[in-house]
Write a protein that holds these residues in place. Structure first.
Motif, PDB file in Angstrom:
ATOM      1  N   GLY A  83      31.148  13.087  49.053  1.00  0.00           N
ATOM      2  CA  GLY A  83      30.260  12.065  48.522  1.00  0.00           C
ATOM      3  C   GLY A  83      29.115  12.633  47.714  1.00  0.00           C
ATOM      4  N   MET A  84      29.384  13.692  46.990  1.00  0.00           N
ATOM      5  CA  MET A  84      28.354  14.413  46.242  1.00  0.00           C
ATOM      6  C   MET A  84      28.534  14.159  44.744  1.00  0.00           C
ATOM      7  SD  MET A  84      27.616  18.509  46.581  1.00  0.00           S
ATOM      8  CE  MET A  84      27.379  18.340  48.356  1.00  0.00           C
ATOM      9  N   ASP A  85      27.466  14.290  43.985  1.00  0.00           N
ATOM     10  CA  ASP A  85      27.541  14.130  42.540  1.00  0.00           C
ATOM     11  C   ASP A  85      28.374  15.271  41.947  1.00  0.00           C
ATOM     12  OD1 ASP A  85      26.335  14.862  39.698  1.00  0.00           O
ATOM     13  OD2 ASP A  85      25.931  12.729  40.050  1.00  0.00           O
ATOM     14  N   ALA A  86      29.492  14.916  41.345  1.00  0.00           N
ATOM     15  CA  ALA A  86      30.433  15.919  40.848  1.00  0.00           C
ATOM     16  C   ALA A  86      29.829  16.771  39.731  1.00  0.00           C
ATOM     17  CB  ALA A  86      31.709  15.238  40.371  1.00  0.00           C
ATOM     18  N   ALA A  87      29.085  16.136  38.837  1.00  0.00           N
ATOM     19  CA  ALA A  87      28.483  16.875  37.723  1.00  0.00           C
ATOM     20  C   ALA A  87      27.464  17.893  38.225  1.00  0.00           C
ATOM     21  CB  ALA A  87      27.833  15.904  36.746  1.00  0.00           C
ATOM     22  N   ALA A  88      26.689  17.502  39.226  1.00  0.00           N
ATOM     23  CA  ALA A  88      25.674  18.406  39.773  1.00  0.00           C
ATOM     24  C   ALA A  88      26.326  19.603  40.449  1.00  0.00           C
ATOM     25  CB  ALA A  88      24.790  17.651  40.760  1.00  0.00           C
ATOM     26  N   LEU A  89      27.371  19.357  41.237  1.00  0.00           N
ATOM     27  CA  LEU A  89      28.052  20.462  41.910  1.00  0.00           C
ATOM     28  C   LEU A  89      28.718  21.380  40.891  1.00  0.00           C
ATOM     29  CD1 LEU A  89      28.928  21.864  44.492  1.00  0.00           C
ATOM     30  CD2 LEU A  89      30.913  20.339  44.580  1.00  0.00           C
ATOM     31  N   GLN A  90      29.372  20.809  39.885  1.00  0.00           N
ATOM     32  CA  GLN A  90      30.020  21.623  38.867  1.00  0.00           C
ATOM     33  C   GLN A  90      28.991  22.476  38.122  1.00  0.00           C
ATOM     34  OE1 GLN A  90      33.646  21.618  38.064  1.00  0.00           O
ATOM     35  NE2 GLN A  90      32.766  23.562  37.365  1.00  0.00           N
TER      36      GLN A  90
ATOM     37  N   ASN B  12      22.944  22.152  48.585  1.00  0.00           N
ATOM     38  CA  ASN B  12      22.458  21.113  49.490  1.00  0.00           C
ATOM     39  C   ASN B  12      23.170  19.789  49.216  1.00  0.00           C
ATOM     40  OD1 ASN B  12      21.263  20.091  47.158  1.00  0.00           O
ATOM     41  ND2 ASN B  12      19.203  20.792  47.706  1.00  0.00           N
ATOM     42  N   GLU B  13      22.655  18.726  49.794  1.00  0.00           N
ATOM     43  CA  GLU B  13      23.297  17.417  49.663  1.00  0.00           C
ATOM     44  C   GLU B  13      23.336  16.907  48.228  1.00  0.00           C
ATOM     45  OE1 GLU B  13      18.920  16.717  50.620  1.00  0.00           O
ATOM     46  OE2 GLU B  13      20.528  18.055  51.339  1.00  0.00           O
ATOM     47  N   ASP B  14      22.483  17.478  47.374  1.00  0.00           N
ATOM     48  CA  ASP B  14      22.464  17.091  45.966  1.00  0.00           C
ATOM     49  C   ASP B  14      23.356  17.973  45.103  1.00  0.00           C
ATOM     50  OD1 ASP B  14      20.566  15.029  46.416  1.00  0.00           O
ATOM     51  OD2 ASP B  14      18.954  16.521  46.414  1.00  0.00           O
ATOM     52  N   GLY B  15      24.086  18.887  45.749  1.00  0.00           N
ATOM     53  CA  GLY B  15      24.943  19.789  45.006  1.00  0.00           C
ATOM     54  C   GLY B  15      24.195  20.900  44.312  1.00  0.00           C
ATOM     55  N   GLU B  16      22.971  21.144  44.714  1.00  0.00           N
ATOM     56  CA  GLU B  16      22.109  22.120  44.040  1.00  0.00           C
ATOM     57  C   GLU B  16      21.972  23.387  44.863  1.00  0.00           C
ATOM     58  OE1 GLU B  16      17.683  22.280  41.923  1.00  0.00           O
ATOM     59  OE2 GLU B  16      18.357  20.492  42.987  1.00  0.00           O
ATOM     60  N   ARG B  17      22.142  24.527  44.207  1.00  0.00           N
ATOM     61  CA  ARG B  17      21.921  25.803  44.877  1.00  0.00           C
ATOM     62  C   ARG B  17      20.435  25.942  45.205  1.00  0.00           C
ATOM     63  NH1 ARG B  17      22.039  31.937  42.623  1.00  0.00           N
ATOM     64  NH2 ARG B  17      22.381  32.989  44.625  1.00  0.00           N
ATOM     65  N   PHE B  18      20.134  26.561  46.359  1.00  0.00           N
ATOM     66  CA  PHE B  18      18.741  26.591  46.790  1.00  0.00           C
ATOM     67  C   PHE B  18      18.299  27.910  47.408  1.00  0.00           C
ATOM     68  CE2 PHE B  18      21.367  24.941  50.216  1.00  0.00           C
ATOM     69  CZ  PHE B  18      20.976  25.698  51.307  1.00  0.00           C
ATOM     70  N   ILE B  19      19.164  28.932  47.475  1.00  0.00           N
ATOM     71  CA  ILE B  19      18.782  30.127  48.228  1.00  0.00           C
ATOM     72  C   ILE B  19      19.641  31.322  47.832  1.00  0.00           C
ATOM     73  CG2 ILE B  19      20.399  29.988  50.199  1.00  0.00           C
ATOM     74  CD1 ILE B  19      17.848  30.305  51.993  1.00  0.00           C
TER      75      ILE B  19
ATOM     76  N   ALA C 220      40.749  21.980  47.778  1.00  0.00           N
ATOM     77  CA  ALA C 220      41.086  21.148  46.624  1.00  0.00           C
ATOM     78  C   ALA C 220      41.406  22.014  45.421  1.00  0.00           C
ATOM     79  CB  ALA C 220      39.937  20.200  46.299  1.00  0.00           C
ATOM     80  N   ASP C 221      41.975  21.376  44.414  1.00  0.00           N
ATOM     81  CA  ASP C 221      42.336  22.083  43.184  1.00  0.00           C
ATOM     82  C   ASP C 221      41.208  22.106  42.169  1.00  0.00           C
ATOM     83  OD1 ASP C 221      44.946  22.657  44.068  1.00  0.00           O
ATOM     84  OD2 ASP C 221      45.647  20.670  43.448  1.00  0.00           O
ATOM     85  N   SER C 222      40.159  21.327  42.410  1.00  0.00           N
ATOM     86  CA  SER C 222      39.045  21.292  41.462  1.00  0.00           C
ATOM     87  C   SER C 222      37.720  21.118  42.195  1.00  0.00           C
ATOM     88  CB  SER C 222      39.222  20.140  40.466  1.00  0.00           C
ATOM     89  OG  SER C 222      39.051  18.892  41.115  1.00  0.00           O
ATOM     90  N   ILE C 223      36.653  21.518  41.547  1.00  0.00           N
ATOM     91  CA  ILE C 223      35.310  21.349  42.098  1.00  0.00           C
ATOM     92  C   ILE C 223      34.983  19.863  42.214  1.00  0.00           C
ATOM     93  CG2 ILE C 223      32.860  21.825  41.745  1.00  0.00           C
ATOM     94  CD1 ILE C 223      34.537  24.283  42.491  1.00  0.00           C
ATOM     95  N   ALA C 224      35.436  19.069  41.282  1.00  0.00           N
ATOM     96  CA  ALA C 224      35.166  17.631  41.317  1.00  0.00           C
ATOM     97  C   ALA C 224      35.750  16.982  42.564  1.00  0.00           C
ATOM     98  CB  ALA C 224      35.732  16.962  40.057  1.00  0.00           C
ATOM     99  N   GLU C 225      36.926  17.443  42.982  1.00  0.00           N
ATOM    100  CA  GLU C 225      37.533  16.890  44.189  1.00  0.00           C
ATOM    101  C   GLU C 225      36.721  17.248  45.430  1.00  0.00           C
ATOM    102  OE1 GLU C 225      42.138  16.808  44.239  1.00  0.00           O
ATOM    103  OE2 GLU C 225      41.590  18.519  42.969  1.00  0.00           O
ATOM    104  N   LEU C 226      36.170  18.448  45.451  1.00  0.00           N
ATOM    105  CA  LEU C 226      35.310  18.830  46.573  1.00  0.00           C
ATOM    106  C   LEU C 226      34.110  17.891  46.655  1.00  0.00           C
ATOM    107  CD1 LEU C 226      35.176  22.745  46.196  1.00  0.00           C
ATOM    108  CD2 LEU C 226      36.711  21.397  47.645  1.00  0.00           C
TER     109      LEU C 226
END
Length: 527
Positions: free
Chosen positions: A408-415, A334-341, A397-403
């Motif tokens: 405009g998402m929190d990179a640490a949360a998505l990673q 989701n918008e917070d980079g968190e898996r939900f389903i 992109a070459d990295s998850i952080a770039e995605l």
């Protein structure tokens, strides 16, 4: 970091594939109360439409507002009953969203029997009731299912043409009750024939004429005001009005009331579905069903400007592989980079895929090159297409952080979500959401991709609360005399989701509710 997508819309389903539910066509413009005390006591608002000079007064028994699938059925049935019918349509043609409908549900038809198909109605009724958590009116389902065979035979008598094919709708259903129109589409087998039949029976059909306001007298419907294409005001006096305007898909206020994020909606139906029939009904005290209504909607990546490009590939690859909008091997956040389903949750009913969009501000699909190549079956043209055609809602992109940065998402949360997902993939079991092991594919092969999932919305289904006779009800669930809502304006078969695995019931309801309203109105007028 690159931004890429398909030709302005990476589809989870093609436009043709999601057109099956069917609908009436919007047949009215901004609608308001009749401006009488009875309407206000029932919850109506003050009138905002002030009719101009009446240039024409028309007397009729029944007015049908909207001449799509359900409106045509209502008009033809009412005319067959001997009632004087006026049918008004805001656009310059009949059919509406129904022009893309491939067929109709029915049980017990001659076509079915000729094909050696036997279906027990109770199996369908039980399935539909269970999937709706027993919240629907079982008596309505029973009446509809048991009338469905007669409805098809009646359509054939009116001139509607069927191909003769009866199946479970492209192998996706649970029963073989889907009756295909001639040409596999209503624009060939249904709309021309029913339009011609209405004219033959003497229906006064007024195209480019928009209903504006119901006229009420002593708490009963007495007709409506309408405007023609020249802005001239018409007064149509009638004892019954049947609303068949096709729902509210283009009305931001009602869509947001249903729970959608309007910024993510891409409308894919025919124009004019502004909720005008709903507003006219609400203005005279009708009870809203919007919050429980369902829809025909799928997820796509991008804005979906073009749907015709490589349609065969989209159908076979994107639907079959469960790519992008339909879930499958990808990770959804989701918008917070968190898996939900559990991402393949919609495999048995693709109409479910967009439901989580009403819980989150935005949804995203995350995958890598290996998942992309597997999903596209190694098609070099499609792979090149993804890599070279720019689109704002997909990032390579070459990295998850770039995605994360791109959206405009929190990179640490998505990673963290990607790391946890990969960990579960390595373990061979989804301990978080129960996704099947065969669909758990790690996101580890660069380049990486992330796509925003928008909602490709064809139509709303339901919105005005009705009883079993298609009568519009007020806040205490008592019928408003002379007012009916049919098709997708008043569908009461579903709650929250269209159970498309029994194919064609929405269009079956279009015809059944149109006939039901016309027949009940005939008795009401006679009584």
């Amino acid at each position: 970091m690159e931004k890429n997508l398909s030709r302005r819309g990476f589809l989870g389903l093609t436009a043709a594939g999601v057109a099956l539910a069917g609908a009436g066509l919007a047949g009215c413009s901004p609608a308001n109360t009749g401006g009488n005390a009875a309407a206000k006591e029932d919850g109506g608002d003050s009138p905002s439409y002030e009719p101009g000079e009446i240039v024409e007064t028309i007397d009729a028994d029944i007015v049908v507002v909207g001449l799509g699938m359900s409106g045509l059925a209502a008009a033809v049935q009412a005319a067959n009953n001997g009632d004087a019918v006026v049918g008004i349509e805001a656009t310059n043609t009949t059919g509406g969203n129904g022009i893309g409908v491939e067929g109709i549900f029915a049980v017990g038809t001659k076509l079915q029997k000729d094909a050696g198909i036997e279906v027990t109605p109770v199996e369908i009724i039980q399935t539909e009731m269970e999937e709706a958590q027993m919240a629907t009116n079982g008596a309505l389902w029973n009446r509809f299912i048991n009338a469905s065979g007669d409805n098809v035979e009646w359509l054939i008598e009116q001139g509607v043409q069927f191909s003769g094919m009866v199946d479970d709708y492209l192998g996706s259903g649970v029963v073989s009750c889907f009756h295909w129109f001639e040409g596999d589409v209503a624009s060939v087998g249904y709309v021309p024939q029913m339009t011609a039949r209405a004219k033959e029976l003497g229906v006064d059909m007024r195209l480019e004429t928009s209903a504006k306001q119901l006229i009420m007298s002593d708490g009963k419907v007495a007709g409506l005001y309408a405007e023609d294409s020249g802005g001239n005001t018409l007064q149509i006096n009638a004892k019954a009005v049947i609303l068949a305007t096709g729902g509210y898909a283009q009305n931001q206020e009602l869509m947001e009331e249903r729970g959608w994020n309007w910024d993510n909606i891409i409308y894919g139906g025919t124009p004019g579905h502004n909720g005008d029939g709903l507003k006219m009904a609400f203005d005279v005290g009708a009870r809203s069903f919007v919050s429980s209504s369902t829809f025909n909607c799928t997820n796509i990546c991008g804005r979906g400007d073009t749907f015709a490009w490589k349609a065969d590939t989209f159908t076979s690859v994107f639907c079959g592989a469960g790519m992008f909008g339909t879930g499958g091997a990808q990770l959804w956040v989701n918008e917070d980079g968190e898996r939900f389903i559990c991402e393949d949750f919609a495999k048995d009913n693709f109409e479910m895929q967009s439901v989580p969009a009403m819980t989150h501000r935005a949804m995203y699909s995350v995958f890598d090159r290996a998942i992309l190549e597997a999903g596209l079956a190694g098609d070099p043209d499609m792979l090149e297409f993804v890599d070279t055609d720019p689109e704002d809602d997909l990032c390579k992109a070459d990295s998850i952080a770039e995605l994360a940065e791109y959206f405009g998402m929190d990179a640490a949360a998505l990673q963290a979500s990607v790391d946890r997902y990969n960990e579960l993939c390595e373990q061979g079991a989804d301990a978080d959401f129960g996704k099947p092991a065969e669909s758990m594919v790690p996101i580890s092969t660069p380049p990486f991709y992330m796509a925003k999932l928008n909602q490709y919305y064809l139509m709303s289904v339901g919105g005005i609360e009705c009883n079993i006779d298609a009568q519009v009800v007020n806040q205490t669930k008592e019928p408003i005399a002379g007012l009916y809502a049919v098709g997708t304006d008043g569908c009461m078969l579903y709650r929250n989701i269209y159970t498309i695995n029994v194919g064609g019931t929405c269009n079956g309801n279009n015809v059944n509710s149109g006939r039901t309203a016309a027949n009940h109105a005939h008795g009401y007028i006679a009584g």
